[in-house]
Scaffold this motif. Structure first.
Motif, PDB file in Angstrom:
ATOM      1  N   GLY A 114       0.753  -1.254  -0.019  1.00  0.00           N
ATOM      2  CA  GLY A 114       0.064  -0.064   0.185  1.00  0.00           C
ATOM      3  C   GLY A 114       0.890   1.206  -0.029  1.00  0.00           C
ATOM      4  N   GLU A 115       2.246   1.035   0.354  1.00  0.00           N
ATOM      5  CA  GLU A 115       2.794   2.363   0.441  1.00  0.00           C
ATOM      6  C   GLU A 115       3.606   2.828  -0.811  1.00  0.00           C
ATOM      7  OE1 GLU A 115       3.252   4.557   3.109  1.00  0.00           O
ATOM      8  OE2 GLU A 115       1.548   3.455   3.736  1.00  0.00           O
ATOM      9  N   PRO A 116       3.582   3.725  -1.776  1.00  0.00           N
ATOM     10  CA  PRO A 116       4.370   4.260  -2.783  1.00  0.00           C
ATOM     11  C   PRO A 116       5.708   4.447  -2.407  1.00  0.00           C
ATOM     12  CG  PRO A 116       2.819   6.045  -2.162  1.00  0.00           C
ATOM     13  CD  PRO A 116       2.381   4.788  -1.223  1.00  0.00           C
ATOM     14  N   CYS A 117       6.525   4.054  -3.255  1.00  0.00           N
ATOM     15  CA  CYS A 117       7.822   4.155  -3.016  1.00  0.00           C
ATOM     16  C   CYS A 117       8.953   3.981  -4.079  1.00  0.00           C
ATOM     17  CB  CYS A 117       8.394   3.282  -1.702  1.00  0.00           C
ATOM     18  SG  CYS A 117       8.175   1.429  -2.175  1.00  0.00           S
ATOM     19  N   ILE A 118       9.846   4.340  -4.189  1.00  0.00           N
ATOM     20  CA  ILE A 118      10.782   3.911  -5.198  1.00  0.00           C
ATOM     21  C   ILE A 118      11.597   2.756  -4.724  1.00  0.00           C
ATOM     22  CG2 ILE A 118      13.004   4.498  -6.652  1.00  0.00           C
ATOM     23  CD1 ILE A 118      10.442   5.972  -7.611  1.00  0.00           C
ATOM     24  N   VAL A 119      12.032   1.829  -5.302  1.00  0.00           N
ATOM     25  CA  VAL A 119      12.615   0.425  -4.879  1.00  0.00           C
ATOM     26  C   VAL A 119      13.973   0.435  -5.802  1.00  0.00           C
ATOM     27  CG1 VAL A 119      12.794  -1.863  -4.856  1.00  0.00           C
ATOM     28  CG2 VAL A 119      10.687  -0.815  -4.251  1.00  0.00           C
ATOM     29  N   ILE A 120      15.002   0.090  -4.961  1.00  0.00           N
ATOM     30  CA  ILE A 120      16.419  -0.242  -5.425  1.00  0.00           C
ATOM     31  C   ILE A 120      16.837  -1.442  -4.950  1.00  0.00           C
ATOM     32  CG2 ILE A 120      17.211   2.047  -6.305  1.00  0.00           C
ATOM     33  CD1 ILE A 120      18.929   2.208  -3.904  1.00  0.00           C
ATOM     34  N   GLY A 121      17.073  -2.479  -5.617  1.00  0.00           N
ATOM     35  CA  GLY A 121      17.476  -3.897  -4.911  1.00  0.00           C
ATOM     36  C   GLY A 121      18.317  -4.730  -5.735  1.00  0.00           C
ATOM     37  N   GLN A 122      19.205  -5.367  -5.176  1.00  0.00           N
ATOM     38  CA  GLN A 122      20.087  -6.388  -5.698  1.00  0.00           C
ATOM     39  C   GLN A 122      19.592  -7.639  -5.949  1.00  0.00           C
ATOM     40  OE1 GLN A 122      23.042  -5.895  -2.364  1.00  0.00           O
ATOM     41  NE2 GLN A 122      24.090  -4.101  -3.254  1.00  0.00           N
ATOM     42  N   ASP A 123      19.668  -8.005  -7.187  1.00  0.00           N
ATOM     43  CA  ASP A 123      18.936  -9.427  -7.423  1.00  0.00           C
ATOM     44  C   ASP A 123      19.927 -10.478  -7.111  1.00  0.00           C
ATOM     45  OD1 ASP A 123      17.406 -11.552  -8.349  1.00  0.00           O
ATOM     46  OD2 ASP A 123      17.359 -10.521 -10.319  1.00  0.00           O
ATOM     47  N   ARG A 124      19.858 -11.348  -6.226  1.00  0.00           N
ATOM     48  CA  ARG A 124      20.645 -12.432  -6.134  1.00  0.00           C
ATOM     49  C   ARG A 124      20.873 -13.461  -7.181  1.00  0.00           C
ATOM     50  NH1 ARG A 124      18.832 -17.295  -3.727  1.00  0.00           N
ATOM     51  NH2 ARG A 124      20.835 -17.305  -2.389  1.00  0.00           N
ATOM     52  N   THR A 125      19.547 -13.707  -8.009  1.00  0.00           N
ATOM     53  CA  THR A 125      19.643 -14.696  -8.970  1.00  0.00           C
ATOM     54  C   THR A 125      20.300 -14.263 -10.227  1.00  0.00           C
ATOM     55  OG1 THR A 125      17.678 -13.445 -10.246  1.00  0.00           O
ATOM     56  CG2 THR A 125      17.263 -15.053  -8.176  1.00  0.00           C
ATOM     57  N   THR A 126      20.980 -12.896 -10.421  1.00  0.00           N
ATOM     58  CA  THR A 126      21.612 -12.626 -11.489  1.00  0.00           C
ATOM     59  C   THR A 126      23.149 -12.485 -11.307  1.00  0.00           C
ATOM     60  OG1 THR A 126      20.996 -10.298 -11.130  1.00  0.00           O
ATOM     61  CG2 THR A 126      19.507 -11.329 -12.688  1.00  0.00           C
ATOM     62  N   GLN A 127      23.615 -12.721 -10.007  1.00  0.00           N
ATOM     63  CA  GLN A 127      24.911 -12.321  -9.702  1.00  0.00           C
ATOM     64  C   GLN A 127      25.528 -13.755  -9.549  1.00  0.00           C
ATOM     65  OE1 GLN A 127      25.406  -9.172  -6.608  1.00  0.00           O
ATOM     66  NE2 GLN A 127      23.020  -9.552  -6.416  1.00  0.00           N
ATOM     67  N   SER A 128      26.864 -14.009 -10.112  1.00  0.00           N
ATOM     68  CA  SER A 128      27.501 -14.953 -10.094  1.00  0.00           C
ATOM     69  C   SER A 128      29.071 -14.388  -9.934  1.00  0.00           C
ATOM     70  CB  SER A 128      27.289 -15.800 -10.942  1.00  0.00           C
ATOM     71  OG  SER A 128      27.683 -15.359 -12.288  1.00  0.00           O
ATOM     72  N   ARG A 129      29.880 -15.734  -9.745  1.00  0.00           N
ATOM     73  CA  ARG A 129      31.486 -15.356 -10.039  1.00  0.00           C
ATOM     74  C   ARG A 129      31.782 -14.936 -11.490  1.00  0.00           C
ATOM     75  NH1 ARG A 129      34.891 -17.329  -6.001  1.00  0.00           N
ATOM     76  NH2 ARG A 129      33.760 -18.611  -4.300  1.00  0.00           N
ATOM     77  N   ILE A 130      31.066 -15.305 -12.343  1.00  0.00           N
ATOM     78  CA  ILE A 130      31.330 -15.234 -13.749  1.00  0.00           C
ATOM     79  C   ILE A 130      30.467 -13.725 -13.960  1.00  0.00           C
ATOM     80  CG2 ILE A 130      30.728 -15.719 -16.065  1.00  0.00           C
ATOM     81  CD1 ILE A 130      30.569 -18.729 -15.188  1.00  0.00           C
ATOM     82  N   LYS A 131      29.472 -13.449 -13.606  1.00  0.00           N
ATOM     83  CA  LYS A 131      28.983 -12.027 -13.981  1.00  0.00           C
ATOM     84  C   LYS A 131      28.410 -11.372 -12.310  1.00  0.00           C
ATOM     85  CE  LYS A 131      25.742  -9.579 -16.880  1.00  0.00           C
ATOM     86  NZ  LYS A 131      26.640  -8.467 -17.289  1.00  0.00           N
ATOM     87  N   PRO A 132      29.555 -10.847 -11.768  1.00  0.00           N
ATOM     88  CA  PRO A 132      29.014 -10.146 -10.343  1.00  0.00           C
ATOM     89  C   PRO A 132      28.546  -8.587 -10.769  1.00  0.00           C
ATOM     90  CG  PRO A 132      31.486 -10.028 -10.974  1.00  0.00           C
ATOM     91  CD  PRO A 132      30.911 -10.795 -11.996  1.00  0.00           C
ATOM     92  N   MET A 133      28.220  -7.924  -9.748  1.00  0.00           N
ATOM     93  CA  MET A 133      27.424  -6.654  -9.785  1.00  0.00           C
ATOM     94  C   MET A 133      28.554  -5.892  -9.896  1.00  0.00           C
ATOM     95  SD  MET A 133      25.355  -4.824  -6.901  1.00  0.00           S
ATOM     96  CE  MET A 133      26.894  -4.493  -5.967  1.00  0.00           C
ATOM     97  N   GLY A 134      28.530  -5.076 -11.154  1.00  0.00           N
ATOM     98  CA  GLY A 134      29.316  -4.168 -11.467  1.00  0.00           C
ATOM     99  C   GLY A 134      28.918  -2.702 -11.278  1.00  0.00           C
ATOM    100  N   PRO A 135      29.947  -1.725 -11.678  1.00  0.00           N
ATOM    101  CA  PRO A 135      29.814  -0.272 -11.522  1.00  0.00           C
ATOM    102  C   PRO A 135      28.482   0.305 -11.968  1.00  0.00           C
ATOM    103  CG  PRO A 135      31.990  -0.704 -12.334  1.00  0.00           C
ATOM    104  CD  PRO A 135      31.249  -1.954 -12.475  1.00  0.00           C
ATOM    105  N   ALA A 136      28.013  -0.431 -13.347  1.00  0.00           N
ATOM    106  CA  ALA A 136      26.752   0.157 -13.795  1.00  0.00           C
ATOM    107  C   ALA A 136      25.428  -0.038 -12.868  1.00  0.00           C
ATOM    108  CB  ALA A 136      26.500  -0.428 -15.201  1.00  0.00           C
ATOM    109  N   ALA A 137      25.480  -1.301 -12.062  1.00  0.00           N
ATOM    110  CA  ALA A 137      24.444  -1.465 -11.282  1.00  0.00           C
ATOM    111  C   ALA A 137      24.021  -0.163 -10.139  1.00  0.00           C
ATOM    112  CB  ALA A 137      24.738  -2.913 -10.614  1.00  0.00           C
ATOM    113  N   LEU A 138      25.568   0.000  -9.881  1.00  0.00           N
ATOM    114  CA  LEU A 138      25.316   1.001  -8.642  1.00  0.00           C
ATOM    115  C   LEU A 138      24.930   2.412  -9.232  1.00  0.00           C
ATOM    116  CD1 LEU A 138      28.618   0.087  -6.670  1.00  0.00           C
ATOM    117  CD2 LEU A 138      26.176  -0.353  -6.157  1.00  0.00           C
ATOM    118  N   ARG A 139      25.191   2.536 -10.543  1.00  0.00           N
ATOM    119  CA  ARG A 139      24.618   3.743 -11.220  1.00  0.00           C
ATOM    120  C   ARG A 139      23.283   3.668 -11.429  1.00  0.00           C
ATOM    121  NH1 ARG A 139      30.161   4.132 -12.967  1.00  0.00           N
ATOM    122  NH2 ARG A 139      30.022   2.407 -14.775  1.00  0.00           N
TER     123      ARG A 139
END
Length: 475
Positions: A293-318
């Motif tokens: 019920g509460e309107p908001c902006i969400v930013i969230g790290q998706d565990r399903t798309t992060q791996s040793r081969i493709k970790p979270m990079g600088p663009a994700a933080l941007r």
């Protein structure tokens, strides 16, 4: 696919019989020949007196200001009259405190009027920035084609930017490129689908889907908060796992993450894509949402798309910083979800300013002008986790944790092996309970034995919504 005219688009998206024109009549006879004849013929062909029509209407009962390009009028080009219409309409919308909905279909500024028309893109941009500075939404739908100065001004300033499928969208007209360079522009680049894949626009949407999309966006952006429909759980008070066991639990493949919270914890949601600068990293989710019920902006790290081969990079933080900026601009609370095995450690990440992006996220999170809630959801490893932590309130799932390095990494530094990971997990006080005892976390959400992802997601969403209501003085 047939292209809708300006009037057809108005009829499709807005409430019936709600349109009120804001436009003054245009006298094209004041112009010299042959331009005068061109204008009069364009008006007859297009059924509009200029390339832009503006007005006020209702969208599912909500008042909105509307700017609509008509491509049939001299390729939707923006002359001085059209530019003045846009500026006046935006200024009026700002004064009335209502959102602006705009849709483009244009080849750019009008060559027949030269530089005097060209420089009016500055006035349009200034009016829109003042509108956004007032905390009012600006939504843009790019139609085929949108090029030149239109794309480089009011076509690229939306809080949410979506486009028609298969639309030509670009700064440089492909015909101009071919004439200047003697070779065709490479195919597939200036398309709405490619721009969405690159994180330059948020989505590709059929015209028939626009009413639902706009209604959902406005319901989050301007409608008041709704009632809670999910139950909170009593706070976790007893340790049932040691720190290392919690680490192992958060690494299991079936552990719920931010996707599950958004699936079962939100009433409405619109995903946004990319940094708007040609970058997109699937490790970060950015969305407009109503969490219980509460309107908001969400930013969230998706565990399903992060791996040793493709970790979270600088663009994700941007991308995350785009969400922070949107929250401040729109006056909506920010909710961040932390769930990462760590940010990317590589030469590319170093050259992509990974350290600087962590620092900028921390500083932005620490100085938000709106209420914020951070959620330690699972793994919380390193600077990539710390980047989303600072908030007005921080809550944590019972088995979540936060550490400078993964326990194995800490063990390698301290003992020269990875065999002491469990010991260091305890000694470094990384568990959610340790964080609660130190005051870094304000509330612990329990994870009972046999819990299922939906029940956990609903309880976590209810807890987030509760803290948002408290922060906004409505609890």
């Amino acid at each position: 696919m047939s292209r809708l005219t300006a009037r057809e688009l108005i009829d499709l998206v807005l409430d019936p019989d709600s349109w009120e024109s804001w436009d003054e009549p245009v006298d094209h006879t004041v112009h010299p020949e042959p331009y005068r004849t061109d204008l009069l013929a364009a008006a007859e062909r297009a059924g509009t007196d200029e390339s832009v029509i503006t007005g006020r209407a209702l969208m599912r009962g909500r008042p909105v200001a509307v700017l609509v390009n008509e491509f049939k009028f001299l390729a939707g080009s923006i002359g001085q009259v059209a530019a003045e219409r846009i500026v006046r309409a935006v200024r009026r919308a700002t004064a009335e405190g209502i959102p602006v909905l705009a849709t483009t279909a244009s080849g750019g500024t009008r060559m027949q009027e030269g530089t005097p028309a060209f420089v009016r893109m500055v006035d349009i941009s200034r009016a829109l920035m003042d509108h956004k500075a007032a905390g009012l939404p600006y939504l843009i739908y790019l139609r085929h084609p949108t090029t030149g100065g239109v794309f480089a001004s009011w076509g690229s300033l939306g809080h949410i930017t979506i486009a028609e499928p298969g639309a030509l969208i670009g700064f440089l007209g492909p015909k101009v490129y071919e004439l200047l360079n003697g070779a065709p522009f490479p195919p597939g680049i200036q398309t709405s689908d490619n721009l969405a894949n690159r994180g330059i626009i948020d989505a590709v949407v059929m015209p028939e889907e626009l009413p639902f999309m706009v209604d959902t966006a406005l319901s989050i952006l301007i409608d008041p908060p709704g009632e809670s429909s999910r139950e909170r759980r009593p706070a976790a008070t007893e340790r049932r796992h040691d720190a290392w066991d919690s680490v192992l639990l958060t690494r299991t493949p079936d552990r719920p993450g931010v996707r599950e919270v958004l699936r079962w914890g939100t009433d409405e949601i619109i995903r946004l894509q990319g940094t708007e600068r040609g970058e997109r990293d699937a490790a970060m989710i950015v969305a407009l949402a109503r969490i219980d019920g509460e309107p908001c902006i969400v930013i969230g790290q998706d565990r399903t798309t992060q791996s040793r081969i493709k970790p979270m990079g600088p663009a994700a933080l941007r991308e995350a910083r785009r969400g922070m900026k949107l929250a401040n601009e729109l006056g909506l609370p920010l909710v961040s979800f932390i769930d990462t095995p760590g940010a990317e450690l590589s030469p590319d990440a170093e050259q992509g300013a990974i350290a600087g992006e962590i620092a900028r996220c921390i500083s932005s999170m620490s100085t938000m002008r709106v209420p914020s809630v951070s959620v330690l959801l699972g793994q919380g490893c390193g600077g990539g986790a710390l980047a989303l932590l600072p908030a007005s309130r921080t809550i944590a799932a019972e088995n979540s944790w936060l550490s400078p390095l993964p326990p194995e990494g800490a063990s390698a530094i301290v003992f020269g092996d990875v065999d002491h990971a469990a010991q260091l997990a305890t000694e470094q006080r990384i568990s959610a309970f340790d964080l609660y005892e130190s005051g870094a976390v304000h509330h612990l959400v329990p994870e009972p034995e046999g819990d299922d992802p939906e029940a956990f997601a609903r309880a976590l969403a209810a807890e987030v919504a509760h803290h948002l209501r408290e922060l906004r003085g409505r609890a």
